[in-house]
Motif scaffolding. Structure first.
Motif, PDB file in Angstrom:
ATOM      1  N   MET A   1      90.475 -84.000 -98.441  1.00  7.08           N
ATOM      2  CA  MET A   1      89.858 -82.701 -98.218  1.00  7.08           C
ATOM      3  C   MET A   1      88.955 -82.748 -96.999  1.00  7.08           C
ATOM      4  O   MET A   1      88.408 -83.795 -96.655  1.00  7.08           O
ATOM      5  CB  MET A   1      89.032 -82.282 -99.449  1.00  7.08           C
ATOM      6  CG  MET A   1      89.898 -81.994-100.686  1.00  7.08           C
ATOM      7  SD  MET A   1      88.940 -81.320-102.059  1.00  7.08           S
ATOM      8  CE  MET A   1      87.914 -82.723-102.471  1.00  7.08           C
TER       9      MET A   1
ATOM     10  N   VAL B   1      99.539 -72.586 -99.892  1.00  4.73           N
ATOM     11  CA  VAL B   1      98.299 -73.177 -99.379  1.00  4.73           C
ATOM     12  C   VAL B   1      97.691 -72.220 -98.354  1.00  4.73           C
ATOM     13  O   VAL B   1      98.387 -71.721 -97.461  1.00  4.73           O
ATOM     14  CB  VAL B   1      98.569 -74.545 -98.730  1.00  4.73           C
ATOM     15  CG1 VAL B   1      97.285 -75.111 -98.126  1.00  4.73           C
ATOM     16  CG2 VAL B   1      99.150 -75.506 -99.757  1.00  4.73           C
TER      17      VAL B   1
ATOM     18  N   LYS C   1      92.932 -76.987 -95.059  1.00  3.06           N
ATOM     19  CA  LYS C   1      93.568 -76.576 -96.315  1.00  3.06           C
ATOM     20  C   LYS C   1      92.436 -76.209 -97.267  1.00  3.06           C
ATOM     21  O   LYS C   1      91.845 -77.093 -97.892  1.00  3.06           O
ATOM     22  CB  LYS C   1      94.441 -77.698 -96.874  1.00  3.06           C
ATOM     23  CG  LYS C   1      95.655 -78.020 -96.007  1.00  3.06           C
ATOM     24  CD  LYS C   1      96.521 -79.088 -96.641  1.00  3.06           C
ATOM     25  CE  LYS C   1      97.748 -79.389 -95.784  1.00  3.06           C
ATOM     26  NZ  LYS C   1      98.607 -80.442 -96.383  1.00  3.06           N
TER      27      LYS C   1
ATOM     28  N   ARG D   1      94.465 -73.324-102.798  1.00  5.24           N
ATOM     29  CA  ARG D   1      95.885 -73.209-103.130  1.00  5.24           C
ATOM     30  C   ARG D   1      96.063 -72.145-104.205  1.00  5.24           C
ATOM     31  O   ARG D   1      95.281 -72.068-105.161  1.00  5.24           O
ATOM     32  CB  ARG D   1      96.397 -74.557-103.619  1.00  5.24           C
ATOM     33  CG  ARG D   1      97.890 -74.622-103.905  1.00  5.24           C
ATOM     34  CD  ARG D   1      98.238 -75.931-104.619  1.00  5.24           C
ATOM     35  NE  ARG D   1      97.777 -77.090-103.863  1.00  5.24           N
ATOM     36  CZ  ARG D   1      98.526 -77.748-102.997  1.00  5.24           C
ATOM     37  NH1 ARG D   1      99.775 -77.384-102.796  1.00  5.24           N
ATOM     38  NH2 ARG D   1      98.048 -78.794-102.354  1.00  5.24           N
TER      39      ARG D   1
ATOM     40  N   GLU E   1      93.183 -72.973-106.849  1.00  2.18           N
ATOM     41  CA  GLU E   1      92.664 -74.343-106.849  1.00  2.18           C
ATOM     42  C   GLU E   1      91.914 -74.594-105.549  1.00  2.18           C
ATOM     43  O   GLU E   1      92.466 -74.436-104.455  1.00  2.18           O
ATOM     44  CB  GLU E   1      93.800 -75.357-106.987  1.00  2.18           C
ATOM     45  CG  GLU E   1      93.289 -76.804-106.986  1.00  2.18           C
ATOM     46  CD  GLU E   1      94.413 -77.820-106.901  1.00  2.18           C
ATOM     47  OE1 GLU E   1      94.165 -79.012-107.176  1.00  2.18           O
ATOM     48  OE2 GLU E   1      95.542 -77.431-106.555  1.00  2.18           O
TER      49      GLU E   1
ATOM     50  N   GLU F   1      90.439 -76.724-102.560  1.00  2.00           N
ATOM     51  CA  GLU F   1      90.794 -77.972-101.895  1.00  2.00           C
ATOM     52  C   GLU F   1      89.845 -78.295-100.752  1.00  2.00           C
ATOM     53  O   GLU F   1      90.126 -79.171 -99.937  1.00  2.00           O
ATOM     54  CB  GLU F   1      92.236 -77.898-101.371  1.00  2.00           C
ATOM     55  CG  GLU F   1      93.290 -77.852-102.463  1.00  2.00           C
ATOM     56  CD  GLU F   1      94.666 -78.197-101.951  1.00  2.00           C
ATOM     57  OE1 GLU F   1      94.841 -78.293-100.733  1.00  2.00           O
ATOM     58  OE2 GLU F   1      95.572 -78.375-102.791  1.00  2.00           O
ATOM     59  N   SER F   2      88.724 -77.584-100.657  1.00  2.00           N
ATOM     60  CA  SER F   2      87.784 -77.776 -99.552  1.00  2.00           C
ATOM     61  C   SER F   2      86.460 -78.313-100.070  1.00  2.00           C
ATOM     62  O   SER F   2      85.974 -77.895-101.130  1.00  2.00           O
ATOM     63  CB  SER F   2      87.550 -76.443 -98.825  1.00  2.00           C
ATOM     64  OG  SER F   2      86.502 -76.572 -97.889  1.00  2.00           O
TER      65      SER F   2
END
Length: 297
Positions: free
Chosen positions: A1, A223, A242, A245, A256, A258-259
């Motif tokens: 990430m 994404v 990214k 998601r 979700e 992701e960062s």
């Protein structure tokens, strides 16, 4: 990430801007040298040989050095302001310096340079100038560097944005207060379903670049981020490559994070997975999106 974003200029931009200042001042000093010392030497040589061509050459070199110095210094100002014209001007100036570096390298390999015992100095200087110019051009044409300049964001704007609340009011049309967020859930991973043919899903930009734009979700797993490899790309420096998601399973859309910066739904941080419903607000960096669906799940 991705790592958390800072609100300072990247080191590469600072280095290139400082290098431009030093190079620009060097060309201005070289122009002054040609204008003063060079003119005197050319006049002395002209009186001996009776030729005026040497004086003309010195004058041309002085003017060219002065113009290069001004252009390179202008590029430094544009870089510091994160202006696109500053990036493009610096690239062109580096290409010119790359050519000059190869010319200097070639001159250092000549027999005349060896006889004057300046071969090593000229060769090393030319090679160093060429390597630095190539490195700067490669850095300035990278995708992440171009995004910084495409946004035209100054350091002052970035510092001001860092003082804002985590969730900014998207627009006057957005109802306040935001509805309470459903606690994050962590459903067991299953095989994602295909999107129903009678269902249309999109993210509408409420705050950020291209307000009002609809970003359609066309895949059961999508994404969203700044990278060109993302299914839905958002060109904004505060968005991670990214960022989050979207996943469709059990007849339900899930988000979700992701960062490392975090993703927020209706103002609340998402720990893992979070169910989405029509009308929810999603914040990634300084961008706010509204999750919209049309049709039956």
């Amino acid at each position: 990430m991705d790592q958390p974003q800072t609100h300072q200029k990247p080191f590469g931009i600072v280095f290139v801007a400082i290098w431009n200042v030093l190079s620009g001042l060097g060309y201005l000093l070289l122009s002054a040298y040609f204008g003063l010392v060079g003119s005197f030497v050319a006049g002395l040589a002209g009186s001996i040989t009776g030729s005026e061509s040497i004086g003309t050459i010195v004058t041309i070199l002085s003017i060219l050095s002065f113009l290069l110095g001004i252009l390179i210094l202008s590029g430094a100002v544009g870089l510091w302001q994160l202006a696109e014209w500053g990036r493009l001007l610096t690239i062109w100036m580096r290409v010119i310096e790359l050519i000059l570096g190869f010319v200097l390298l070639g001159m250092g390999l000549t027999e005349e340079a060896r006889q004057m015992k300046v071969s090593s100095v000229m060769s090393i200087s030319g090679l160093f100038e060429a390597i630095v110019s190539i490195a700067i051009v490669v850095y300035l044409v990278q995708e992440e560097t171009k995004i910084l300049f495409q946004q035209g964001a100054t350091l002052m704007e970035r510092q001001w944005a860092s003082r804002q609340r985590i969730f900014e009011p998207p627009s006057p049309q957005v109802p306040q207060p935001f509805p309470p967020s459903v606690p994050s859930a962590a459903p067991p991973p299953v095989q994602p379903q295909s999107l129903p043919t009678n269902l249309t899903v999109w993210l509408e930009v409420i705050q950020g670049p291209n307000v009002g734009q609809r970003l359609f979700v066309l895949k059961p797993i999508s994404v969203v981020g700044r990278s060109s490899e993302s299914d839905i790309q958002i060109l904004e420096p505060s968005v991670s490559r990214k960022h989050f998601r979207l996943r469709f399973e059990r007849g339900q859309f899930w988000l979700e994070n992701e960062s490392a910066q975090g993703t927020y739904v209706n103002g609340q941080p998402v720990a893992q997975w979070h169910p989405l419903k029509d009308g929810d607000y999603i914040q990634a960096g300084r961008v706010v999106l509204q999750f919209r669906t049309q049709g039956r799940v």
